[in-house]
Motif scaffolding. Structure first.
Motif, PDB file in Angstrom:
ATOM      1  N   TYR A 161       0.867  -1.177   0.000  1.00 20.84           N
ATOM      2  CA  TYR A 161       0.000   0.000   0.000  1.00 20.84           C
ATOM      3  C   TYR A 161       0.906   1.230   0.000  1.00 20.84           C
ATOM      4  N   ASP A 162       0.336   2.390  -0.130  1.00 23.82           N
ATOM      5  CA  ASP A 162       1.103   3.637  -0.115  1.00 23.82           C
ATOM      6  C   ASP A 162       1.416   3.999   1.332  1.00 23.82           C
ATOM      7  N   ASN A 163       2.586   3.551   1.811  1.00 18.91           N
ATOM      8  CA  ASN A 163       2.908   3.786   3.224  1.00 18.91           C
ATOM      9  C   ASN A 163       3.357   5.211   3.504  1.00 18.91           C
ATOM     10  N   SER A 164       3.478   6.040   2.484  1.00 20.72           N
ATOM     11  CA  SER A 164       3.771   7.451   2.718  1.00 20.72           C
ATOM     12  C   SER A 164       2.509   8.243   3.032  1.00 20.72           C
ATOM     13  N   ALA A 165       1.355   7.671   2.713  1.00 17.51           N
ATOM     14  CA  ALA A 165       0.088   8.392   2.905  1.00 17.51           C
ATOM     15  C   ALA A 165      -0.867   7.698   3.866  1.00 17.51           C
ATOM     16  N   TYR A 188      -0.254  -8.762  -2.499  1.00 19.50           N
ATOM     17  CA  TYR A 188      -1.621  -8.258  -2.623  1.00 19.50           C
ATOM     18  C   TYR A 188      -1.563  -6.734  -2.499  1.00 19.50           C
ATOM     19  N   LYS A 189      -1.960  -6.041  -3.560  1.00 22.34           N
ATOM     20  CA  LYS A 189      -1.870  -4.578  -3.580  1.00 22.34           C
ATOM     21  C   LYS A 189      -3.199  -3.950  -3.163  1.00 22.34           C
ATOM     22  N   VAL A 190      -3.107  -3.017  -2.227  1.00 19.27           N
ATOM     23  CA  VAL A 190      -4.275  -2.254  -1.785  1.00 19.27           C
ATOM     24  C   VAL A 190      -4.191  -0.888  -2.454  1.00 19.27           C
ATOM     25  N   ASN A 191      -5.010  -0.686  -3.466  1.00 15.92           N
ATOM     26  CA  ASN A 191      -4.928   0.549  -4.252  1.00 15.92           C
ATOM     27  C   ASN A 191      -5.601   1.731  -3.570  1.00 15.92           C
ATOM     28  N   ASN A 192      -6.622   1.473  -2.782  1.00 12.09           N
ATOM     29  CA  ASN A 192      -7.342   2.554  -2.114  1.00 12.09           C
ATOM     30  C   ASN A 192      -7.561   2.154  -0.654  1.00 12.09           C
TER      31      ASN A 192
END
Length: 230
Positions: free
Chosen positions: A47-51, A88-92
């Motif tokens: 996931y986007d760990n910067s956000a 497994y990608k979490v896009n949102n």
């Protein structure tokens, strides 16, 4: 005249027969198809760990039911501990509350071309993400609380380093942090130079990154000079 086998030789012969029978039985079993087993396979949730920040620990492994040839199942069960994880990608993250087991099964199928993936054992894995924010918090010394004997006074600027710290974490936690951090000087009856590193009074949380956990404070204390009577 032939020798009668000793007790030790009989035991060795018996063990050899058992091992040979076990070996041939195992070879026969492993060459058959349509066996099913449950495998524990490494999982990486991206996931986007910067956000965003996960509020609960993310799953590290997934249990999957597979079937196939005995040799392939044996090889997978031995080697999957060092295997590259299924990603497994979490896009949102804001809109994702669970891992889709159907999508995960499709991804695992691509990793097991020589096996049939029946299903992921757990229907869902719960996910809980929150938006990450950063706050800059100033640090001040509680000068009114510094314990100085009568007849003494602080005779210099109170130096604080760092004078600002940053805290990064989920918005719900970061909003509970104070606007200003007050550092209390715990030393009683200070009569001279003060120069110490003091802990910053902030709660410790695995979800929050704090730029500094201690602060350096220094200042001078001097005694009043007696004034001559006029």
């Amino acid at each position: 005249m032939s020798e009668v086998p000793s007790g030790k030789n009989k035991i060795k012969t018996f063990i050899g027969c058992v091992l040979a029978a076990t070996f041939f039985w195992l070879m026969n079993v492993l060459n058959k198809d349509n066996y099913s087993i449950k495998l524990s396979y490494p999982l990486s949730v991206e996931y986007d760990n910067s956000a965003y920040v996960p509020l609960e620990p993310l799953p590290k492994r997934v249990s999957v039911n597979v079937s196939g040839n005995g040799w392939n199942l044996l090889r997978k069960s031995w080697l999957n501990f060092n295997a590259a994880p299924v990603v497994y990608k979490v896009n949102n993250p804001n809109m994702s509350s669970y891992i889709n087991s159907t999508a995960l099964t499709d991804q695992i199928t691509e990793l097991f071309p020589d096996l049939h993936v029946n299903y992921v054992v757990s229907d869902t894995f719960e996910l809980s993400f929150e938006r990450k924010i950063r706050r800059i918090i100033p640090i001040r010394v509680d000068s009114a609380g510094i314990d100085i004997p009568e007849g003494y006074a602080i005779s210099s600027i109170i130096n604080v380093s760092p004078s600002l710290i940053s805290v990064d974490g989920p918005v719900s936690l970061i909003r509970t942090y104070p606007d200003t951090i007050r550092i209390r000087i715990p030393v009683p009856k200070i009569q001279s130079h003060f120069d110490e590193s003091l802990p910053i009074p902030l709660p410790v949380s695995p979800l929050v990154e704090v730029s500094h956990r201690s602060v350096y404070v220094s200042f001078e204390v001097a005694q009043f000079l007696n004034q001559p009577n006029q």
